[in-house]
Design an enzyme around this catalytic site. Structure first.
Site, short mmCIF file in Angstrom:
data_model
loop_
_atom_site.label_atom_id
_atom_site.label_comp_id
_atom_site.label_asym_id
_atom_site.label_seq_id
_atom_site.Cartn_x
_atom_site.Cartn_y
_atom_site.Cartn_z
N HIS A 47 -6.86 -55.85 64.13
CA HIS A 47 -7.66 -56.24 65.18
C HIS A 47 -7.12 -57.59 65.96
O HIS A 47 -5.81 -58.02 65.54
CB HIS A 47 -9.01 -56.85 64.54
CG HIS A 47 -8.86 -57.95 63.66
ND1 HIS A 47 -8.34 -57.83 62.18
CD2 HIS A 47 -8.95 -59.20 63.93
CE1 HIS A 47 -8.30 -58.82 61.70
NE2 HIS A 47 -8.78 -59.86 62.70
N HIS A 131 -3.00 -62.66 68.77
CA HIS A 131 -2.05 -61.43 67.98
C HIS A 131 -2.83 -60.64 67.23
O HIS A 131 -3.97 -60.81 67.01
CB HIS A 131 -1.43 -62.55 67.01
CG HIS A 131 -2.33 -63.11 65.94
ND1 HIS A 131 -3.01 -64.38 66.22
CD2 HIS A 131 -2.36 -62.92 64.57
CE1 HIS A 131 -3.90 -64.60 65.11
NE2 HIS A 131 -3.33 -63.73 64.22
#
Length: 179
Positions: A47, A131
């Site tokens: 995620h 990220h």
């Protein structure tokens, strides 16, 4: 002991989820890196975190969801290009990150931070660094890749997740579009 100190809590964060096919593609690409350091993050947990809330009393979850629902978005699907492999030494993580974060992502994160201000820990503010974590406890240089990363994380919604025993469960989600 006060009633408040006995209130159940959950570890919560807002994130953009990865589609199953994309999780598989990223996991296969990571596998080709033949990592010799770190603990790979399970593909089902891939995620892109928008805002980490930490431990939150369960009584506050409805208010957090209401605050998230109040965010007005551009009405368009969000695309984040994950095209850079990096090691964050201090955190000990191997990440996929965008070379350049799209303005719509930065706007969403800012609006989310403002909306949940009453519920988030008041630590020193951290710069948002988008990220996707590939491995934890990573203590090696950035691995060489035969194929440069170029993954398009496309999201039509953002979600509130609970972290529980190493698994992430979506509690609620909101459309990014005005559909």
């Amino acid at each position: 002991m006060s009633d408040e100190s006995r209130e159940p809590f959950k570890r919560l964060f807002f994130a953009l989820d990865c589609a199953p096919a994309q999780r598989k593609a990223i996991a296969q690409w990571r596998s080709a890196l033949q990592l010799r350091s770190g603990r790979p993050v399970p593909a089902e947990n891939f995620h892109l975190t928008l805002k980490f809330l930490g431990s939150v009393g369960t009584a506050q979850i409805a208010d957090i969801c209401k605050a998230a629902a109040s965010i007005r978005t551009s009405g368009e699907r969000l695309t984040v290009v994950l095209d850079r492999l990096d090691v964050w030494r201090r955190a000990g993580v191997l990440v996929l990150a965008p070379e350049q974060a799209p303005p719509a992502l930065l706007r969403l994160v800012y609006d989310l931070e403002q909306a949940v201000l009453p519920f988030a820990p008041q630590d020193a503010p951290r710069e948002f660094r988008p990220h996707l974590t590939l491995a934890r406890d990573f203590r090696a240089p950035v691995p060489e890749s035969a194929t440069p990363p170029e993954f398009f994380l496309r999201a039509d919604r953002f979600a509130l997740f609970e972290s529980h025993k190493g698994r992430y469960l979506a509690l609620a989600s909101w459309l990014l579009g005005n559909a």
